[in-house]
Design a protein around this motif. Structure first.
Motif, mmCIF file in Angstrom:
data_model
loop_
_atom_site.group_PDB
_atom_site.id
_atom_site.type_symbol
_atom_site.label_atom_id
_atom_site.label_comp_id
_atom_site.label_asym_id
_atom_site.label_seq_id
_atom_site.Cartn_x
_atom_site.Cartn_y
_atom_site.Cartn_z
ATOM 1 N N ALA A 284 0.810 -1.217 0.000
ATOM 2 C CA ALA A 284 0.000 0.000 0.000
ATOM 3 C C ALA A 284 0.839 1.261 0.000
ATOM 4 O O ALA A 284 0.295 2.374 -0.085
ATOM 5 N N ALA A 285 2.160 1.100 0.062
ATOM 6 C CA ALA A 285 3.035 2.270 0.223
ATOM 7 C C ALA A 285 2.928 3.261 -0.924
ATOM 8 O O ALA A 285 3.074 4.472 -0.741
ATOM 9 N N GLY A 286 2.665 2.781 -2.131
ATOM 10 C CA GLY A 286 2.601 3.681 -3.270
ATOM 11 C C GLY A 286 1.256 4.342 -3.466
ATOM 12 O O GLY A 286 1.115 5.204 -4.351
ATOM 13 N N VAL B 10 -4.075 2.184 13.086
ATOM 14 C CA VAL B 10 -3.612 0.897 13.583
ATOM 15 C C VAL B 10 -4.498 0.476 14.747
ATOM 16 O O VAL B 10 -4.628 1.203 15.741
ATOM 17 N N LEU B 11 -5.103 -0.711 14.624
ATOM 18 C CA LEU B 11 -6.017 -1.233 15.633
ATOM 19 C C LEU B 11 -5.474 -2.535 16.195
ATOM 20 O O LEU B 11 -5.019 -3.394 15.445
ATOM 21 N N LYS C 113 -8.650 12.320 4.630
ATOM 22 C CA LYS C 113 -9.578 11.991 3.542
ATOM 23 C C LYS C 113 -9.511 10.514 3.146
ATOM 24 O O LYS C 113 -10.526 9.927 2.772
ATOM 25 N N GLN C 114 -8.316 9.924 3.229
ATOM 26 C CA GLN C 114 -8.136 8.563 2.739
ATOM 27 C C GLN C 114 -7.191 7.792 3.663
ATOM 28 O O GLN C 114 -5.992 7.697 3.410
ATOM 29 N N PRO C 115 -7.708 7.211 4.737
ATOM 30 C CA PRO C 115 -6.848 6.480 5.675
ATOM 31 C C PRO C 115 -6.617 5.037 5.234
ATOM 32 O O PRO C 115 -7.402 4.449 4.479
ATOM 33 N N LEU C 116 -5.531 4.472 5.738
ATOM 34 C CA LEU C 116 -5.226 3.058 5.561
ATOM 35 C C LEU C 116 -5.468 2.368 6.890
ATOM 36 O O LEU C 116 -4.948 2.796 7.933
ATOM 37 N N VAL D 18 -10.965 4.091 1.845
ATOM 38 C CA VAL D 18 -10.299 3.448 2.981
ATOM 39 C C VAL D 18 -9.516 2.262 2.453
ATOM 40 O O VAL D 18 -10.068 1.404 1.751
ATOM 41 N N GLY D 19 -8.239 2.211 2.766
ATOM 42 C CA GLY D 19 -7.440 1.040 2.460
ATOM 43 C C GLY D 19 -7.511 0.058 3.619
ATOM 44 O O GLY D 19 -7.585 0.461 4.786
#
Length: 510
Positions: free
Chosen positions: A15-17, A25-26, A102-105, A153-154
């Motif tokens: 997902a880094a790119g 982180v959960l 706006k766009q979390p992983l 969301v990633g």
């Protein structure tokens, strides 16, 4: 219908790119930390002892420079379940919005390899979406982008993107229909929403709104809606939703209670108890939401047919009253015990229609879904109550729902139908065949959420389809009065979209 679209990655490096602007982180921060973020978390803990104890945002060298840590606490305890992960995701989502993300992983770690956590990553995504959801009226007034800013969301894990989004699409339909105020979601507008939600989909929508036809085919439903006929925008309807699978092996048949506003009728709700009664349509909403997920997933072997009774229980000179005897669609004569027990009348006619046509389909299974009794909320708290009939017990229908609910974060508990329940609704004279209810609140009535299932079985003609009959029909009554809104707050609590995830996990996910 804008909700955060999901993109799945095998691991953090994959997902880094991508263009994520934060990492969530959960997990249990007292256990082994995730390798990709351990250094950042340990460094942050040196400066702030709250890190890993509560949901916080710290700055570090991750996507967007923002790391949101949200602890679950221990997950191995006997009483722990996957909802803890949804709660952690929800807490993180609120921080993300406040921070302008706006766009979390979304990254979960340390999840036990037990069956109850088999859908942990999916439940985390749905928990985040639950927290982000804003009511339909608010979105229509402010604009969706203004108040629901997260667009993507990633999620890290071996997951099916279509599945995640299909369930969330169903949940959003259920929340919109359940939570919207009584004029915006009056019966004709409820029907209009359904028509729009299923446009260009494999689900066929039929709206029965001819008043004479309803009187003839749904007499109990029309007794409830009688006082609403003076206001055209409140006129009742039955919404039929049909999905026909290409190679059907089983058929799910649903009756959904859609009381768009419940005044209590002639047995008027007083003392402030009318507030929140626009959510008395949560059963129909949940069924429609499940059909939305069906429409997205398009199962090959499962038919789904639903009838939603969408009615306003108004007060007025035309209101039906206690002591009336009304013959339902099944031919069963129902004596009215209390007009505030209106939902079971609506369901009885719907179930009777489904019973009649059940023989046309392979392996039919019947369900009623309703915010039916305060007793269910009192007895089960935040859990749905599953009340199965004999064939459903024999075939394990309720047990499968119970197991699915645990895994997919939409849990319920089983209640049993007993002889006392049938005795409770027995006729007292030869004038009628069944009593709809006693004249006291269900919450103070013994077996207050179990005996309505006995009434439904009799009034819908399903008591002739038990294990001792030639044609047994499995039937489960699902009371969501305790599980339908967050915190049991029927006026202000956010709709939970139950039982969309439970039924979807049980019948659609492989």
């Amino acid at each position: 219908m804008a909700f955060p679209q999901v993109e799945v990655f095998e691991d953090y490096r994959a997902a880094a790119g991508a263009d994520f602007d934060a990492v969530i982180v959960l997990g249990d921060f007292d256990a082994e930390l995730p390798a990709d973020f351990a250094d950042f978390i340990e460094q942050a803990q040196q400066f702030d002892q709250r890190v890993g104890k509560q949901a916080l945002l710290v700055t570090c060298d991750v996507a967007g420079g923002r790391l949101i840590t949200s602890p679950t606490g221990p997950l191995t305890r006997d009483y722990a379940d996957v909802r803890t992960i949804a709660d952690a995701a929800a807490a993180a989502a609120k921080i993300a919005v406040q921070a302008g993300v706006k766009q979390p992983l979304l990254v979960t770690f340390g999840i036990p390899s037990e069956g109850r956590y088999g859908q942990a990553e999916a439940v985390a995504y749905w928990g985040l979406c639950q927290a982000l959801y804003e009511p339909l009226e608010a979105r229509e007034f402010h604009g969706e982008e203004a108040i629901e800013p997260l667009t993507k969301v990633g999620v890290i894990g071996a997951l099916d993107e279509q599945w995640l989004q299909a369930v969330e699409a169903g949940k959003r339909v259920a929340r919109d229909l359940a939570g919207t105020e009584p004029e915006r979601m009056a019966p004709p507008r409820f029907a209009e929403y359904c028509q729009q939600a299923f446009a260009h989909s494999p689900v066929k929508v039929t709206v029965i709104d001819d008043i004479q036809q309803l009187h003839h085919e749904y007499p109990l439903l029309m007794a409830v809606g009688r006082a609403s006929l003076g206001v055209e925008r409140h006129w009742p309807c039955v919404i039929r939703l049909e999905y026909k699978a290409p190679a059907a092996e089983q058929t799910l048949m649903f009756a959904g209670k859609g009381i768009v506003y419940d005044t209590g009728g002639a047995d008027l709700k007083v003392g402030g108890h009318m507030a929140g009664m626009s959510r008395d349509k949560g059963g129909a909403a949940g069924v429609a939401g499940f059909l939305k997920t069906v429409a997205e997933m398009r199962p090959e072997t499962v038919n789904v047919i639903a009838e939603l009774g969408v009615v306003r229980n108004s007060i007025g000179a035309e209101a039906f009253v206690s002591d009336e005897i009304i013959t339902g669609h099944s031919g069963v004569r129902v004596r009215i015990g209390n007009t505030d027990a209106e939902g079971r009348l609506v369901l009885a006619d719907l179930l009777s229609h489904l019973r009649v046509e059940a023989g046309k389909y392979p392996r039919p299974q019947l369900f009623s879904v309703a915010t039916l009794t305060g007793h269910a909320a009192l007895a089960k708290g935040p859990y749905s109550a599953f009340v199965p009939n004999g064939p459903a017990v024999s075939q394990g229908t309720a047990n499968r729902l119970l197991e699915a609910g645990e895994v997919y974060g939409d849990p319920g508990e089983i209640s049993w139908s007993r002889r006392e329940d049938y005795d409770f609704v027995r006729p007292r004279t030869k004038s009628d065949d069944v009593l709809s209810s006693n004249n006291g609140p269900s919450a103070t009535t013994k077996r207050g959420h179990q005996f309505p299932m006995a009434f439904l079985a009799i009034a819908a003609g399903l008591d002739g389809h038990g294990n001792d009959s030639e044609h047994p029909l499995p039937y489960v009554h699902v009371d969501i009065a305790g599980s339908g809104v967050e915190g049991g707050d029927w006026q202000h609590g956010k709709p939970t979209a139950t039982p969309v995830a439970c039924f979807s996990g049980c019948y659609l996910h492989r």
